[in-house]
Design a protein around this motif. Sequence first.
Motif, mmCIF file in Angstrom:
data_model
loop_
_atom_site.group_PDB
_atom_site.id
_atom_site.type_symbol
_atom_site.label_atom_id
_atom_site.label_comp_id
_atom_site.label_asym_id
_atom_site.label_seq_id
_atom_site.Cartn_x
_atom_site.Cartn_y
_atom_site.Cartn_z
ATOM 1 N N LEU A 92 0.862 -1.265 0.055
ATOM 2 C CA LEU A 92 -0.087 0.056 0.023
ATOM 3 C C LEU A 92 0.818 1.190 0.100
ATOM 4 O O LEU A 92 2.021 1.341 0.487
ATOM 5 N N VAL A 93 0.453 2.214 -0.437
ATOM 6 C CA VAL A 93 1.072 3.667 -0.557
ATOM 7 C C VAL A 93 0.213 4.775 0.076
ATOM 8 O O VAL A 93 -1.146 4.596 0.164
ATOM 9 N N GLY A 94 0.818 5.435 1.059
ATOM 10 C CA GLY A 94 -0.013 6.419 1.595
ATOM 11 C C GLY A 94 0.547 7.791 1.489
ATOM 12 O O GLY A 94 1.637 8.123 1.061
ATOM 13 N N ARG A 95 -0.298 8.802 2.211
ATOM 14 C CA ARG A 95 0.324 10.315 2.424
ATOM 15 C C ARG A 95 0.622 10.622 3.749
ATOM 16 O O ARG A 95 -0.161 10.488 4.507
ATOM 17 N N VAL A 96 2.036 11.079 4.066
ATOM 18 C CA VAL A 96 2.297 11.384 5.195
ATOM 19 C C VAL A 96 1.484 12.911 5.767
ATOM 20 O O VAL A 96 1.396 13.540 5.197
ATOM 21 N N SER A 108 1.890 14.271 -0.914
ATOM 22 C CA SER A 108 1.966 13.123 -2.021
ATOM 23 C C SER A 108 2.023 11.819 -1.445
ATOM 24 O O SER A 108 2.218 11.682 -0.230
ATOM 25 N N ARG A 109 1.874 10.937 -2.400
ATOM 26 C CA ARG A 109 1.817 9.397 -1.956
ATOM 27 C C ARG A 109 3.241 9.117 -1.719
ATOM 28 O O ARG A 109 3.675 8.481 -2.828
ATOM 29 N N THR A 110 3.749 9.110 -0.552
ATOM 30 C CA THR A 110 5.301 8.934 -0.430
ATOM 31 C C THR A 110 5.461 8.030 0.668
ATOM 32 O O THR A 110 6.701 7.962 1.294
ATOM 33 N N HIS A 160 -13.382 9.131 1.774
ATOM 34 C CA HIS A 160 -13.365 8.338 0.136
ATOM 35 C C HIS A 160 -12.723 7.393 0.349
ATOM 36 O O HIS A 160 -11.881 6.759 -0.243
ATOM 37 N N GLY A 161 -13.223 6.366 1.429
ATOM 38 C CA GLY A 161 -12.545 5.115 1.715
ATOM 39 C C GLY A 161 -11.158 4.892 2.233
ATOM 40 O O GLY A 161 -10.494 3.932 2.252
ATOM 41 N N THR A 162 -10.570 6.175 2.736
ATOM 42 C CA THR A 162 -9.360 6.101 3.258
ATOM 43 C C THR A 162 -9.096 5.788 4.875
ATOM 44 O O THR A 162 -10.285 5.838 5.528
ATOM 45 N N GLN A 176 -0.574 10.409 11.608
ATOM 46 C CA GLN A 176 0.742 9.888 11.034
ATOM 47 C C GLN A 176 0.609 9.856 9.616
ATOM 48 O O GLN A 176 1.571 10.520 9.031
ATOM 49 N N TYR A 177 -0.341 8.961 9.009
ATOM 50 C CA TYR A 177 -0.513 9.038 7.721
ATOM 51 C C TYR A 177 -1.800 8.710 7.144
ATOM 52 O O TYR A 177 -2.352 8.001 8.118
ATOM 53 N N THR A 178 -2.183 8.679 5.843
ATOM 54 C CA THR A 178 -3.482 8.177 5.336
ATOM 55 C C THR A 178 -3.305 7.317 4.073
ATOM 56 O O THR A 178 -2.142 7.606 3.623
#
Length: 274
Positions: A92-96, A108-110, A160-162, A176-178
Amino acid sequence: MTTAPPAVATYLDRIGVVPGPPDVSLLARIVRAHVATIPFENLDPFTHLEPPVDGADVAAKLVHGHRGGWCFEHNLLLHDVLRDLGYRVTPLVGRVRLGLDDDAPTTSRTHRLTLVETDEGTVTADVGFGGTVPVAPLRLVAGTVQPTAHGSYRYRRGDHGTWVLERRGSGGWLPQYTFDLVPAPDVDFTMGSWYLTRHPGSGFRNEVGAAYSADDHRATLDGNRLTLRYADGRTEQHELESASAVRGALEDVFGIDTAGIAGLEGRLRERHFS
């Protein structure tokens, strides 16, 4: 005793974990030992080197090379080990969102993490979030406080499902992140690594950092500030006064072999002691 594939056995030997059936107990031991043994560090992007994005190259660096890395490396290594041990895993990738208010602009998705399906339910495993990394797998359920050896965490549902991971800090619950649950392809992580290595505003490019989470304390390095936070609430801070002192801390405190990192002391002097 369960026999692990040779590459996995070498990794487990590095972190001091005996292999076993792919259950929640083994997963918890792996996560706990990983964050205590293999440090988080950004010395490649800090010295303008491209961090590895291939699984074999990451293992060569983190397992064999006495180095650490950032989330793209740590969580790729963990993902591949868990897969080879027989776990059902999804990258999975998330946004900090660490340090940001809820209404701050989208990031950004990092950040890379791993979804793990176990016989006891769905959990997340993340061994690459620096000084506030969860030191245990976390159940993917909303609203339940999940204590660990270094603080408590919880998930809440976002838009939106996050999902939003929060950590209890001195001022309450901090994001922390999404992330969402859409499997992330390798190209997303390659792009994130490239962006954070090369973008002029990237903190990973501009300030040295390192972290690990031992049983009784966390150690973090931010620039020239070394901080030790103990499980009993004590905190020690040390201002390191030279590039050689920072390099010494990277070697002695974090166990990082810096011998092959060309130009490290010059880069430290440029960014933190000029």
